[in-house]
Motif scaffolding. Sequence first.
Motif, PDB file in Angstrom:
ATOM      1  N   PRO A 124       0.809  -1.227   0.000  1.00 54.28           N
ATOM      2  CA  PRO A 124       0.000   0.000   0.000  1.00 54.28           C
ATOM      3  C   PRO A 124       0.842   1.277   0.000  1.00 54.28           C
ATOM      4  O   PRO A 124       0.454   2.288  -0.582  1.00 54.28           O
ATOM      5  CB  PRO A 124      -0.814  -0.130   1.291  1.00 54.28           C
ATOM      6  N   LEU A 125       2.019   1.235   0.625  1.00 51.49           N
ATOM      7  CA  LEU A 125       2.896   2.404   0.673  1.00 51.49           C
ATOM      8  C   LEU A 125       3.334   2.816  -0.735  1.00 51.49           C
ATOM      9  O   LEU A 125       3.221   3.978  -1.127  1.00 51.49           O
ATOM     10  CB  LEU A 125       4.126   2.098   1.528  1.00 51.49           C
ATOM     11  N   LEU A 126       3.814   1.845  -1.522  1.00 51.06           N
ATOM     12  CA  LEU A 126       4.229   2.154  -2.901  1.00 51.06           C
ATOM     13  C   LEU A 126       3.019   2.383  -3.803  1.00 51.06           C
ATOM     14  O   LEU A 126       3.099   3.096  -4.792  1.00 51.06           O
ATOM     15  CB  LEU A 126       5.077   1.015  -3.469  1.00 51.06           C
ATOM     16  N   GLY A 127       1.892   1.786  -3.438  1.00 56.11           N
ATOM     17  CA  GLY A 127       0.690   1.924  -4.254  1.00 56.11           C
ATOM     18  C   GLY A 127       0.173   3.347  -4.313  1.00 56.11           C
ATOM     19  O   GLY A 127      -0.590   3.711  -5.211  1.00 56.11           O
ATOM     20  N   SER A 128       0.591   4.167  -3.355  1.00 54.24           N
ATOM     21  CA  SER A 128       0.139   5.561  -3.320  1.00 54.24           C
ATOM     22  C   SER A 128       0.927   6.446  -4.288  1.00 54.24           C
ATOM     23  O   SER A 128       0.574   7.608  -4.515  1.00 54.24           O
ATOM     24  CB  SER A 128       0.275   6.118  -1.899  1.00 54.24           C
ATOM     25  N   LEU A 129       1.991   5.905  -4.876  1.00 54.11           N
ATOM     26  CA  LEU A 129       2.806   6.693  -5.807  1.00 54.11           C
ATOM     27  C   LEU A 129       2.137   6.776  -7.181  1.00 54.11           C
ATOM     28  O   LEU A 129       1.420   5.860  -7.591  1.00 54.11           O
ATOM     29  CB  LEU A 129       4.190   6.057  -5.975  1.00 54.11           C
ATOM     30  N   PRO A 130       2.407   7.853  -7.943  1.00 53.60           N
ATOM     31  CA  PRO A 130       1.890   7.934  -9.312  1.00 53.60           C
ATOM     32  C   PRO A 130       2.475   6.818 -10.179  1.00 53.60           C
ATOM     33  O   PRO A 130       3.559   6.313  -9.909  1.00 53.60           O
ATOM     34  CB  PRO A 130       2.368   9.300  -9.808  1.00 53.60           C
ATOM     35  N   GLU A 131       1.768   6.481 -11.237  1.00 54.48           N
ATOM     36  CA  GLU A 131       2.178   5.373 -12.109  1.00 54.48           C
ATOM     37  C   GLU A 131       3.558   5.603 -12.720  1.00 54.48           C
ATOM     38  O   GLU A 131       4.352   4.670 -12.847  1.00 54.48           O
ATOM     39  CB  GLU A 131       1.143   5.174 -13.225  1.00 54.48           C
ATOM     40  N   GLU A 132       3.891   6.877 -13.058  1.00 57.45           N
ATOM     41  CA  GLU A 132       5.204   7.168 -13.641  1.00 57.45           C
ATOM     42  C   GLU A 132       6.325   6.854 -12.645  1.00 57.45           C
ATOM     43  O   GLU A 132       7.377   6.317 -13.011  1.00 57.45           O
ATOM     44  CB  GLU A 132       5.325   8.642 -14.062  1.00 57.45           C
ATOM     45  N   ALA A 133       6.082   7.189 -11.389  1.00 57.05           N
ATOM     46  CA  ALA A 133       7.084   6.936 -10.351  1.00 57.05           C
ATOM     47  C   ALA A 133       7.269   5.438 -10.152  1.00 57.05           C
ATOM     48  O   ALA A 133       8.400   4.942  -9.998  1.00 57.05           O
ATOM     49  CB  ALA A 133       6.665   7.595  -9.037  1.00 57.05           C
TER      50      ALA A 133
END
Length: 256
Positions: free
Chosen positions: A198-207
């Motif tokens: 969930p932590l990484l899931g909050s990042l934009p798709e490009e990131a």
Amino acid sequence: MNSFDVAAVVSGGASGLGEATARALAARGAAVTVLDLNEERGRALAAELGGHTTFVRTDVTDEASVQAAVAEATGKDRPLRIAISCAGIGVAQRTVGRNGEPHDLGAFSKVLAVNLVGTFNVLRFASAAMAQTEPGEDGERGVVVNTASIAAYDGQIGQLAYSASKGGVVGMTLPAARDLSSVGVRVCTIAPGLVDTPLLGSLPEEARAALSAGIPFPKRLGRPSDFAQLAVAIVENGYLNGEVIRMDGALRMAPR
């Protein structure tokens, strides 16, 4: 003998790595006790998995809380033989900030309290309970799997507290395994790389795409199911002990 016809505790078990592991253990027939602070998610997961899965709201930094959770697990109709620690937090802060301010001591202490002391808390209560069970094959009474991170080895700028806490988990692995050899409990640690939690899931798709591109192979973020698969393999392989296993697609993190 079925390795999973036993009781298991999973801390941080309501989301991310812990949830995937709780699901994998329950699917194999284990009586899983999910330990987490998130009561809503924890109860929903236990209800979904059904069977012998239960949830106990647990603060891994609190002695009485962990003791009660382990007591719940040992009260099931089979011996407690598996403990997997996935509870963890992170904070991004430099040793000296951009404006010259020193790293906040409270933030540093909290990360260590959850990630390192919390892992130790689960380890000590779970292994003490396992020590009271009848030994199985090779005299084994149980296995503890802890969670570190590749940040323990190549922590990035701003990861001081997180890296220190995970380095502590790495450092505990061998002495804990040696300590517990007398009671037949194995201890291993998984050090994941970039996992799609969930932590990484909050990042934009490009990131997320940029992060994936930096991983040698396979060129994707790790999945919680990858972690769960490895945790299950450690449980099944009775000769794995005192080892830290990197699970990172050969990634070595740059300074930033």
